[in-house]
Structure formats: C-alpha cells, structure tokens
Design an enzyme around this catalytic site. Sequence first.
Site, PDB file in Angstrom:
ATOM      1  N   LYS A 145       0.834  -1.195  -0.025  1.00  0.00           N
ATOM      2  CA  LYS A 145       0.107  -0.165  -0.051  1.00  0.00           C
ATOM      3  C   LYS A 145       0.832   1.241   0.124  1.00  0.00           C
ATOM      4  O   LYS A 145       1.774   1.506   0.846  1.00  0.00           O
ATOM      5  CB  LYS A 145      -0.858   0.085   1.125  1.00  0.00           C
ATOM      6  CG  LYS A 145      -2.386   0.073   1.037  1.00  0.00           C
ATOM      7  CD  LYS A 145      -2.984  -0.272   2.290  1.00  0.00           C
ATOM      8  CE  LYS A 145      -4.275   0.084   2.287  1.00  0.00           C
ATOM      9  NZ  LYS A 145      -5.290   0.226   3.333  1.00  0.00           N
TER      10      LYS A 145
HETATM   11  C1  E4P Z   1      -8.202   1.173   2.931  1.00  0.00           C
HETATM   12  O1  E4P Z   1      -7.465   0.233   2.483  1.00  0.00           O
HETATM   13  C2  E4P Z   1      -8.335   1.685   4.453  1.00  0.00           C
HETATM   14  O2  E4P Z   1      -7.544   0.717   5.253  1.00  0.00           O
HETATM   15  C3  E4P Z   1      -9.482   1.911   5.081  1.00  0.00           C
HETATM   16  O3  E4P Z   1     -10.606   1.402   4.381  1.00  0.00           O
HETATM   17  C4  E4P Z   1      -9.676   3.108   5.711  1.00  0.00           C
HETATM   18  O4  E4P Z   1     -10.975   3.260   6.191  1.00  0.00           O
HETATM   19  P1  E4P Z   1     -11.379   4.383   7.528  1.00  0.00           P
HETATM   20  O5  E4P Z   1     -11.542   5.611   6.674  1.00  0.00           O
HETATM   21  O6  E4P Z   1     -12.420   3.900   8.187  1.00  0.00           O
HETATM   22  O7  E4P Z   1      -9.892   4.549   8.279  1.00  0.00           O
END
Ligand code: E4P
Length: 218
Positions: free
Chosen positions: A83
């Site tokens: 990521k």
């Molecule tokens: C995506 O890969 C992220 O880990 C995640 O969906 C972030 O979500 P949040 O806005 O609930 O922190």
Amino acid sequence: MEIYLDTANVEEIRKAAQWGVVSGVTTNPSLVAREKRDYREILEEICALVDGPISAEVLSLDAEGMVKEARELAKIHPNIVIKIPMLPAGTEAVKRLAEEGIRSNVTLVFSAPQALLAARAGAAFVSPFIGRLDDIGQDGTAVLADIVQIFRNYQVETKIIAASIRHPWHVLEAARLGADIATVPFAVLEKMYQHPLTDRGIERFLNDWKNAFEYQKV
Ligand code: E4P
C-alpha cells in the site's frame, strides 16, 4: 464483487476466513497501531489464514524509502501487496515496484484524477476512500462511479477497491457501481449478515419443527 476484510486483527480475520466469504485483507498503520503487535508477525499470520491479496502499507514519504520498505514487506509472502500513499513519490515507487514484479495498492485516493494517475503508474489496485469523503460532506460513491467509468472507458486493468466502508449500504453501492472489491471492517461484515426476517424465519422454522415432532423425543 469480492469482499476483503479491512483490519489487522487476526482473530477477526480468522473468524471471517472460516465464514468463507473473504478473499483478501487490507491493513493500514492506524489499524496495526491498535493491535500493539509486531507488524511482520501480524502479516505472517494473516497470510496463513487468507489465500489472497494482503495489503501492507509503507510509512516512508519518499520513493526510495517506499521501495526499500516494500521490498522487505514483499519478502514476507507472495500474496503481499504494497500500500502506497497517493503522492508523486508514491506513483514513482509504484512504477519501480511494478518493474520488479511487486504489486501495489494506491491508498488515500479521493478523486478520479488521482485514481487515473495510480493506474498509469502501474498500480495493481487503487483504493478510493468513500466513507472519508462522505464524512466531509462530499459524495464518496460519485467519485467511485467516476473511477469505474473511466477505468471501463480505457480497459484499465487496475482493480478498484471501495475502501473506508462505513455500512452495508456502501457495499451495496460499490457493487451496483461495478467496483471490483469492497474492503470492509469486521463490524460491517457482521451487519451484512443481519436481517430481522432471517432471525424471525429461523425462530419460526425451529418452533414449527419442535411443535410437530415433540412427541418423538418422549
Ligand atoms: C483502506 O484500505 C483503508 O484501510 C480503510 O478503508 C480506511 O478506512 P477508514 O476511513 O475507516 O479509516
């Protein structure tokens, strides 16, 4: 549309994997921080539980640092996807990693132009954050719709992960729009199973059975 689990909690992943509906996992630094455990160990355990793409996030903000971290994370398991935050240095890292055969998931995507850039750099996945857009009064699903449309127009192979999912309605919208994947927190996955008519139906079936065949037990 595939369902990934958005968590670094191994117990949640173990349960969801047993339910047979999860085909990948996404983690991020905030989710890992909640676990107060070694990231590498967590990732090894996740890879043993789910045989699908497992996203692990880098912390560096420069391309060199991102690539270095990514190479180390990628050594953990062939299913690890890196990521990378949506930045110019991020797309540089994505391109370099793609040349080495390491897959990336570009994260913190909040607009269609950002998604297009991620795809052009060679990202395997792009993660538009629907919920965080809704949180600030914008329309997260509209951004997702634009990305799906643009990727279709040009047969872009980058897979779209609807991320920052807050409730089952978001999952439904993502599926309607044609996202490839929705990554959901465990609590949302549990909610997706729930319907009062299912509970009532089970209760009625069991009661009818008990009332009709009670005599057999005596
Ligand atoms: C995506 O890969 C992220 O880990 C995640 O969906 C972030 O979500 P949040 O806005 O609930 O922190």
